[in-house]
Design a protein around this motif. Structure first.
Motif, short mmCIF file in Angstrom:
data_model
loop_
_atom_site.label_atom_id
_atom_site.label_comp_id
_atom_site.label_asym_id
_atom_site.label_seq_id
_atom_site.Cartn_x
_atom_site.Cartn_y
_atom_site.Cartn_z
N GLU A 69 28.74 57.24 69.82
CA GLU A 69 29.28 58.53 69.40
C GLU A 69 30.32 58.97 70.41
OE1 GLU A 69 25.53 60.67 69.40
OE2 GLU A 69 25.66 60.82 67.22
N PRO A 70 31.21 59.90 70.04
CA PRO A 70 32.13 60.47 71.04
C PRO A 70 31.33 61.03 72.21
CG PRO A 70 32.79 61.12 68.83
CD PRO A 70 31.46 60.45 68.70
N GLY A 71 31.75 60.71 73.42
CA GLY A 71 31.01 61.11 74.62
C GLY A 71 29.99 60.07 75.04
N GLU A 105 33.45 50.77 68.59
CA GLU A 105 33.73 51.75 67.54
C GLU A 105 33.13 53.08 67.98
OE1 GLU A 105 35.41 51.72 64.72
OE2 GLU A 105 35.85 49.58 64.58
N VAL A 106 33.99 54.08 68.19
CA VAL A 106 33.52 55.41 68.57
C VAL A 106 33.56 56.24 67.29
CG1 VAL A 106 33.89 57.41 70.04
CG2 VAL A 106 34.42 55.11 70.90
N THR A 107 32.38 56.60 66.80
CA THR A 107 32.28 57.27 65.51
C THR A 107 31.02 58.12 65.44
OG1 THR A 107 32.13 56.91 63.12
CG2 THR A 107 31.16 55.22 64.53
N THR A 108 31.08 59.16 64.61
CA THR A 108 29.89 59.97 64.36
C THR A 108 29.12 59.44 63.16
OG1 THR A 108 31.18 61.50 63.02
CG2 THR A 108 30.89 62.06 65.36
N ASP A 109 29.65 58.40 62.49
CA ASP A 109 29.04 57.86 61.28
C ASP A 109 29.02 56.34 61.33
OD1 ASP A 109 27.90 57.85 58.75
OD2 ASP A 109 29.87 57.82 57.75
N PRO A 110 28.11 55.74 62.13
CA PRO A 110 28.07 54.28 62.21
C PRO A 110 27.51 53.68 60.93
CG PRO A 110 26.19 55.19 63.32
CD PRO A 110 27.05 56.37 62.90
N PRO A 111 27.83 52.42 60.65
CA PRO A 111 27.27 51.78 59.45
C PRO A 111 25.77 51.59 59.59
CG PRO A 111 28.41 50.18 60.83
CD PRO A 111 28.68 51.53 61.42
N GLU A 112 25.10 51.55 58.46
CA GLU A 112 23.65 51.33 58.45
C GLU A 112 23.32 49.93 58.94
OE1 GLU A 112 21.14 53.44 57.41
OE2 GLU A 112 22.59 55.05 57.23
N GLY A 149 23.75 49.88 63.51
CA GLY A 149 24.13 51.25 63.85
C GLY A 149 24.31 51.36 65.34
N TYR A 150 23.87 52.48 65.90
CA TYR A 150 23.98 52.67 67.34
C TYR A 150 23.06 51.70 68.06
CZ TYR A 150 26.35 57.05 66.34
OH TYR A 150 27.22 57.98 65.89
N GLN A 151 23.52 51.16 69.18
CA GLN A 151 22.66 50.30 69.97
C GLN A 151 21.77 51.17 70.86
OE1 GLN A 151 26.10 49.12 69.65
NE2 GLN A 151 25.28 47.88 68.02
N SER A 152 21.04 50.52 71.72
CA SER A 152 20.01 51.14 72.54
C SER A 152 20.43 52.48 73.12
CB SER A 152 19.65 50.20 73.69
OG SER A 152 18.69 50.81 74.51
N ILE A 153 19.67 53.53 72.75
CA ILE A 153 19.91 54.83 73.35
C ILE A 153 18.89 55.10 74.46
CG2 ILE A 153 20.98 55.81 71.31
CD1 ILE A 153 18.29 57.22 70.75
N LEU A 154 17.93 54.19 74.59
CA LEU A 154 16.91 54.34 75.61
C LEU A 154 17.23 53.38 76.75
CD1 LEU A 154 14.22 55.80 76.15
CD2 LEU A 154 13.06 53.84 75.15
N PRO A 155 17.49 53.92 77.94
CA PRO A 155 17.84 53.03 79.06
C PRO A 155 16.72 52.03 79.35
CG PRO A 155 18.17 55.34 79.65
CD PRO A 155 17.46 55.32 78.31
N ASN A 156 17.11 50.83 79.79
CA ASN A 156 16.12 49.81 80.11
C ASN A 156 15.13 50.28 81.17
OD1 ASN A 156 17.09 47.97 78.27
ND2 ASN A 156 18.48 47.00 79.72
N SER A 157 15.59 51.11 82.10
CA SER A 157 14.69 51.61 83.15
C SER A 157 13.58 52.46 82.54
CB SER A 157 15.46 52.40 84.20
OG SER A 157 16.15 53.49 83.59
N ALA A 158 13.89 53.23 81.49
CA ALA A 158 12.86 54.05 80.84
C ALA A 158 11.86 53.17 80.10
CB ALA A 158 13.51 55.04 79.88
#
Length: 184
Positions: A63-65, A130-137, A141-150
């Motif tokens: 996503e943006p940011g 790809e920087v987008t607010t609407d990734p493909p299904e 879609g978005y890759q890992s949002i949880l850091p490996n350390s967590a």
């Protein structure tokens, strides 16, 4: 054996309570990791996994940011920008690096960012962010949002709690260092 209220402590009650504590610990770990992310999402791209001349994944969505981190798994690679959206400020990382090197960039402008590994562009070592607010299904879609350390912390916490529960069960079942008259 009885607890502080005088009720009998059964193995089933003990294990049920322990499982509840373990579940609460895992939930707290996940919440802390999600708060740490800071919005925009993040993803990690492996550069030259296993010595191959590819970026994995080849296309990453944020996503943006959002922040993308490139992690070198083998040497002799770089991240050279081929194209960016209008108004975007991204210069990539052109120096050739070795395994273990990491580079990251936060993408603010929506659009398609194309890059190559200069030494291996002729064999198809290319990538896209790809920087987008609407990734493909599909596919991810978005890759890992949880850091490996967590993730590592969550696994370690559950393992620790399981070990403590196992030892406690063992001592409850088979006894411990009780003086005469301290046990029923």
């Amino acid at each position: 054996m009885t607890d502080d209220t005088g009720e009998r402590v059964t193995r089933r009650r003990f294990l049920r309570t322990g499982a509840g504590v373990a579940a609460a610990g895992v939930a707290a770990t996940g919440s802390a990791a999600a708060q740490e992310d800071g919005g925009g999402g993040s993803t990690e791209i492996t550069v030259g996994p296993g010595g191959s001349n590819v970026f994995d994944p080849e296309t990453a969505y944020v996503e943006p940011g959002g922040t993308v981190k490139w992690v070198w798994d083998s040497g002799g690679h770089n991240v050279a920008v081929e194209s960016t959206p209008d108004g975007a400020e991204w210069t990539g990382h052109e120096p050739i690096e070795d395994a273990g090197f990491e580079y990251e960039h936060t993408f603010e402008t929506e659009g398609t960012y194309e890059y190559v590994c200069t030494p291996h562009a002729s064999v198809g070592m290319t990538g896209v962010v790809e920087v987008t607010t609407d990734p493909p299904e599909e596919p991810q879609g978005y890759q890992s949002i949880l850091p490996n350390s967590a993730k590592t912390l969550g696994v370690a916490a559950v393992g620790s709690m399981t070990s403590v529960l196992g030892l406690t069960y063992f001592f409850m079942r088979y006894g411990g260092d009780y003086g005469e008259g301290d046990h029923e």
